[in-house]
Design a protein around this motif. Structure first.
Motif, PDB file in Angstrom:
ATOM      1  N   TRP A  30       0.921  -1.159  -0.253  1.00 53.18           N
ATOM      2  CA  TRP A  30      -0.055   0.088  -0.014  1.00 53.18           C
ATOM      3  C   TRP A  30       1.010   1.244  -0.078  1.00 53.18           C
ATOM      4  CZ3 TRP A  30      -4.855  -0.536  -1.067  1.00 53.18           C
ATOM      5  CH2 TRP A  30      -5.540  -1.581  -0.805  1.00 53.18           C
ATOM      6  N   THR A  31       0.704   1.867  -0.951  1.00 56.31           N
ATOM      7  CA  THR A  31       1.351   3.416  -1.196  1.00 56.31           C
ATOM      8  C   THR A  31       0.647   4.624  -0.858  1.00 56.31           C
ATOM      9  OG1 THR A  31       2.749   2.281  -2.765  1.00 56.31           O
ATOM     10  CG2 THR A  31       2.804   4.690  -2.704  1.00 56.31           C
ATOM     11  N   PRO A  32       0.777   5.259   0.210  1.00 52.64           N
ATOM     12  CA  PRO A  32       0.233   6.357   0.658  1.00 52.64           C
ATOM     13  C   PRO A  32       0.116   7.488  -0.447  1.00 52.64           C
ATOM     14  CG  PRO A  32       1.659   5.874   2.398  1.00 52.64           C
ATOM     15  CD  PRO A  32       2.110   5.075   1.280  1.00 52.64           C
ATOM     16  N   VAL A  33      -0.949   8.062  -0.736  1.00 52.21           N
ATOM     17  CA  VAL A  33      -1.069   9.069  -1.694  1.00 52.21           C
ATOM     18  C   VAL A  33      -1.037  10.512  -0.984  1.00 52.21           C
ATOM     19  CG1 VAL A  33      -2.864  10.012  -3.656  1.00 52.21           C
ATOM     20  CG2 VAL A  33      -2.746   7.661  -3.264  1.00 52.21           C
ATOM     21  N   PRO A  34      -0.117  11.245  -1.198  1.00 48.19           N
ATOM     22  CA  PRO A  34       0.146  12.389  -0.502  1.00 48.19           C
ATOM     23  C   PRO A  34      -0.886  13.746  -1.407  1.00 48.19           C
ATOM     24  CG  PRO A  34       1.862  12.205  -2.092  1.00 48.19           C
ATOM     25  CD  PRO A  34       1.012  10.812  -2.252  1.00 48.19           C
ATOM     26  N   ARG A  35      -1.024  14.766  -0.278  1.00 47.33           N
ATOM     27  CA  ARG A  35      -1.839  15.712  -0.987  1.00 47.33           C
ATOM     28  C   ARG A  35      -1.286  16.221  -2.367  1.00 47.33           C
ATOM     29  NH1 ARG A  35      -4.066  18.791  -3.499  1.00 47.33           N
ATOM     30  NH2 ARG A  35      -5.415  20.314  -2.841  1.00 47.33           N
ATOM     31  N   SER A  36       0.093  16.361  -2.735  1.00 42.85           N
ATOM     32  CA  SER A  36       0.575  16.787  -3.706  1.00 42.85           C
ATOM     33  C   SER A  36       0.158  16.110  -4.995  1.00 42.85           C
ATOM     34  CB  SER A  36       2.107  16.875  -3.810  1.00 42.85           C
ATOM     35  OG  SER A  36       2.721  15.608  -3.478  1.00 42.85           O
ATOM     36  N   HIS A  37      -0.441  14.443  -4.767  1.00 40.95           N
ATOM     37  CA  HIS A  37      -0.735  13.870  -5.912  1.00 40.95           C
ATOM     38  C   HIS A  37      -2.167  13.765  -6.140  1.00 40.95           C
ATOM     39  CE1 HIS A  37       3.268  11.237  -5.933  1.00 40.95           C
ATOM     40  NE2 HIS A  37       3.451  12.694  -5.939  1.00 40.95           N
ATOM     41  N   LEU A  38      -3.002  14.580  -5.387  1.00 38.56           N
ATOM     42  CA  LEU A  38      -4.383  14.582  -5.494  1.00 38.56           C
ATOM     43  C   LEU A  38      -4.688  15.815  -6.446  1.00 38.56           C
ATOM     44  CD1 LEU A  38      -5.519  13.631  -1.876  1.00 38.56           C
ATOM     45  CD2 LEU A  38      -5.861  12.013  -3.989  1.00 38.56           C
ATOM     46  N   GLN A  39      -5.585  15.551  -7.535  1.00 40.89           N
ATOM     47  CA  GLN A  39      -6.466  16.561  -7.943  1.00 40.89           C
ATOM     48  C   GLN A  39      -7.592  17.044  -7.322  1.00 40.89           C
ATOM     49  OE1 GLN A  39      -6.952  15.857 -12.400  1.00 40.89           O
ATOM     50  NE2 GLN A  39      -8.087  17.707 -12.641  1.00 40.89           N
ATOM     51  N   VAL A  40      -7.838  17.970  -6.605  1.00 39.45           N
ATOM     52  CA  VAL A  40      -9.102  18.137  -5.990  1.00 39.45           C
ATOM     53  C   VAL A  40      -9.877  18.842  -7.047  1.00 39.45           C
ATOM     54  CG1 VAL A  40     -10.140  19.332  -3.839  1.00 39.45           C
ATOM     55  CG2 VAL A  40      -7.639  18.088  -3.740  1.00 39.45           C
ATOM     56  N   THR A  41     -11.345  18.279  -7.232  1.00 38.95           N
ATOM     57  CA  THR A  41     -11.985  19.025  -8.086  1.00 38.95           C
ATOM     58  C   THR A  41     -13.115  19.691  -7.464  1.00 38.95           C
ATOM     59  OG1 THR A  41     -13.189  17.084  -8.479  1.00 38.95           O
ATOM     60  CG2 THR A  41     -11.394  17.527  -9.979  1.00 38.95           C
ATOM     61  N   THR A  47      -3.030  19.310   4.761  1.00 41.43           N
ATOM     62  CA  THR A  47      -2.222  18.485   5.257  1.00 41.43           C
ATOM     63  C   THR A  47      -1.868  18.456   6.605  1.00 41.43           C
ATOM     64  OG1 THR A  47      -1.059  18.086   3.023  1.00 41.43           O
ATOM     65  CG2 THR A  47       0.265  17.272   4.991  1.00 41.43           C
ATOM     66  N   LEU A  48      -2.165  17.504   7.473  1.00 46.06           N
ATOM     67  CA  LEU A  48      -1.936  17.301   8.949  1.00 46.06           C
ATOM     68  C   LEU A  48      -0.541  17.051   9.419  1.00 46.06           C
ATOM     69  CD1 LEU A  48      -5.409  16.107  10.088  1.00 46.06           C
ATOM     70  CD2 LEU A  48      -4.750  18.287  10.003  1.00 46.06           C
ATOM     71  N   GLY A  49       0.286  16.054   8.421  1.00 48.22           N
ATOM     72  CA  GLY A  49       1.447  15.729   8.873  1.00 48.22           C
ATOM     73  C   GLY A  49       1.402  14.081   9.261  1.00 48.22           C
ATOM     74  N   SER A  50       2.312  13.527   9.072  1.00 42.03           N
ATOM     75  CA  SER A  50       2.396  12.104   9.407  1.00 42.03           C
ATOM     76  C   SER A  50       1.410  11.338   8.408  1.00 42.03           C
ATOM     77  CB  SER A  50       2.038  11.576  10.930  1.00 42.03           C
ATOM     78  OG  SER A  50       2.765  12.279  11.479  1.00 42.03           O
ATOM     79  N   GLY A  51       1.458  11.794   7.039  1.00 41.85           N
ATOM     80  CA  GLY A  51       0.754  11.185   6.194  1.00 41.85           C
ATOM     81  C   GLY A  51      -0.902  11.328   6.312  1.00 41.85           C
ATOM     82  N   LEU A  52      -1.288  12.097   7.018  1.00 39.23           N
ATOM     83  CA  LEU A  52      -2.680  12.366   7.322  1.00 39.23           C
ATOM     84  C   LEU A  52      -3.119  13.608   6.582  1.00 39.23           C
ATOM     85  CD1 LEU A  52      -3.235  11.618  11.084  1.00 39.23           C
ATOM     86  CD2 LEU A  52      -3.650  10.404   9.269  1.00 39.23           C
ATOM     87  N   LEU A  53      -4.400  13.460   5.933  1.00 43.68           N
ATOM     88  CA  LEU A  53      -5.232  14.530   5.325  1.00 43.68           C
ATOM     89  C   LEU A  53      -6.491  15.041   6.157  1.00 43.68           C
ATOM     90  CD1 LEU A  53      -4.941  13.266   1.922  1.00 43.68           C
ATOM     91  CD2 LEU A  53      -3.259  14.863   2.670  1.00 43.68           C
ATOM     92  N   GLN A  54      -6.849  15.910   5.931  1.00 43.21           N
ATOM     93  CA  GLN A  54      -8.223  16.422   6.516  1.00 43.21           C
ATOM     94  C   GLN A  54      -9.055  17.481   5.279  1.00 43.21           C
ATOM     95  OE1 GLN A  54      -7.896  19.022   9.999  1.00 43.21           O
ATOM     96  NE2 GLN A  54      -9.960  18.964  10.446  1.00 43.21           N
ATOM     97  N   THR A  55     -10.515  16.995   5.641  1.00 42.29           N
ATOM     98  CA  THR A  55     -11.378  17.850   4.785  1.00 42.29           C
ATOM     99  C   THR A  55     -12.383  18.066   5.874  1.00 42.29           C
ATOM    100  OG1 THR A  55     -12.697  18.027   2.929  1.00 42.29           O
ATOM    101  CG2 THR A  55     -12.535  15.886   3.906  1.00 42.29           C
ATOM    102  N   GLY A  56     -13.094  19.283   5.685  1.00 42.14           N
ATOM    103  CA  GLY A  56     -14.110  19.907   6.510  1.00 42.14           C
ATOM    104  C   GLY A  56     -15.264  20.514   5.409  1.00 42.14           C
ATOM    105  N   SER A  57     -15.009  20.221   4.156  1.00 40.93           N
ATOM    106  CA  SER A  57     -15.812  20.665   3.049  1.00 40.93           C
ATOM    107  C   SER A  57     -17.065  19.831   3.225  1.00 40.93           C
ATOM    108  CB  SER A  57     -15.214  20.658   1.668  1.00 40.93           C
ATOM    109  OG  SER A  57     -13.962  21.214   1.660  1.00 40.93           O
ATOM    110  N   ASP A 215     -16.507  16.575   8.539  1.00 42.11           N
ATOM    111  CA  ASP A 215     -15.289  16.925   8.849  1.00 42.11           C
ATOM    112  C   ASP A 215     -14.438  15.564   9.264  1.00 42.11           C
ATOM    113  OD1 ASP A 215     -12.744  17.758  10.102  1.00 42.11           O
ATOM    114  OD2 ASP A 215     -13.449  19.675  10.938  1.00 42.11           O
ATOM    115  N   TYR A 216     -13.450  15.300   8.184  1.00 41.88           N
ATOM    116  CA  TYR A 216     -12.730  13.885   8.231  1.00 41.88           C
ATOM    117  C   TYR A 216     -11.396  13.995   8.229  1.00 41.88           C
ATOM    118  CZ  TYR A 216     -17.203  11.400   6.897  1.00 41.88           C
ATOM    119  OH  TYR A 216     -18.820  11.097   6.942  1.00 41.88           O
ATOM    120  N   VAL A 217     -10.856  13.303   9.288  1.00 44.08           N
ATOM    121  CA  VAL A 217      -9.181  13.197   8.938  1.00 44.08           C
ATOM    122  C   VAL A 217      -8.935  11.548   8.505  1.00 44.08           C
ATOM    123  CG1 VAL A 217      -7.029  12.686  10.099  1.00 44.08           C
ATOM    124  CG2 VAL A 217      -8.570  14.229  11.124  1.00 44.08           C
ATOM    125  N   PHE A 218      -8.229  11.646   7.210  1.00 43.12           N
ATOM    126  CA  PHE A 218      -8.262  10.352   6.584  1.00 43.12           C
ATOM    127  C   PHE A 218      -6.666  10.292   5.939  1.00 43.12           C
ATOM    128  CE2 PHE A 218      -9.335  13.693   3.431  1.00 43.12           C
ATOM    129  CZ  PHE A 218      -8.684  13.343   2.228  1.00 43.12           C
TER     130      PHE A 218
END
Length: 223
Positions: A30-41, A47-57, A215-218
């Motif tokens: 399993w390869t983590p997908v960093p924020r820089s590799h995501l195309q947000v539409t 980015t929260l650090g330690s590979g964690l992301l967050q959205t509250g949208s 609002d998720y941390v993922f």
């Protein structure tokens, strides 16, 4: 005439096959997908650090920038924190709070979803969005959904669930054009089946993530 194997030999071969399948599953990387590799539409991801992301949208959509090397398997580890500040409604007027995986996302109009729904019910929902000839959200809107399965989770809707969960899905295109799909919730298989060629034929693209009204941390990973 074919030689009949002794019972002990059959058991040994069966055990060897099971161990081999377990080894293959364990070997999946399993390869983590960093924020820089995501195309947000739609919405925002931070980015929260330690590979964690967050959205509250109230509405978030993103796919992996994979350079054309589409992953067949995806995993999201997530924790629900609270409802989003704003609330978005679907085209039907319904309100859902959920997070999950986009699979074989050819475009916003043609893809497979595996969603962990928090509201109005606790369930894993598998669906396909298919709109041949349409390739943008403005073209297809919320049309073309086919619900494949709604799998209830043993949780009370009235009780907020702030635990960490893992949703995982594997896809494989078969020779007859059908699409094999397996979905796991916290390590347990909740769906295993084949999507017809008529429903899933031609679907191919990156993995991604979607959330609504939460609002998720993922952390998203690809295999």
């Amino acid at each position: 005439m074919p030689t009949k194997l002794p019972h002990r030999a059959v058991l040994s071969l069966t055990l060897a096959l099971v161990l081999a399948l377990v080894a293959v599953a364990a070997a999946r990387t399993w390869t983590p997908v960093p924020r820089s590799h995501l195309q947000v539409t739609s919405g925002q991801i931070s980015t929260l650090g330690s590979g964690l992301l967050q959205t509250g949208s109230s509405e978030m959509r993103a796919v992996e920038r994979d350079g054309g090397h589409h992953a067949q398997s995806a995993q999201i580890r997530f924790r629900f924190r609270r409802p989003s500040v704003e609330t978005s409604t679907l085209g039907s007027g319904a309100v859902r709070r959920q997070i999950g995986l986009k699979l074989r996302a050819a475009d916003p109009c043609n893809l497979v979803y595996a969603m962990w729904r928090e509201y109005p019910q606790h369930a894993v929902v598998v669906s396909v969005k298919r709109n041949p000839g349409q390739h943008t959200s403005s073209a297809c809107g919320n049309r073309g959904y086919s619900d494949v399965a709604t799998l209830r989770l043993p949780l009370a809707v009235s009780v907020p669930d702030h635990r960490t969960h893992v949703l995982r899905a594997h896809t494989r295109r078969e020779a007859d054009g059908t699409l094999t799909l397996r979905v796991y919730a916290d390590g347990a298989v909740v769906y295993a089946g084949r999507l017809s060629a008529a429903l899933s034929g031609g679907l191919d693209g990156p993995i991604g993530v979607r959330s609504d009204n939460g609002d998720y941390v993922f952390a998203l990973s690809a295999a």
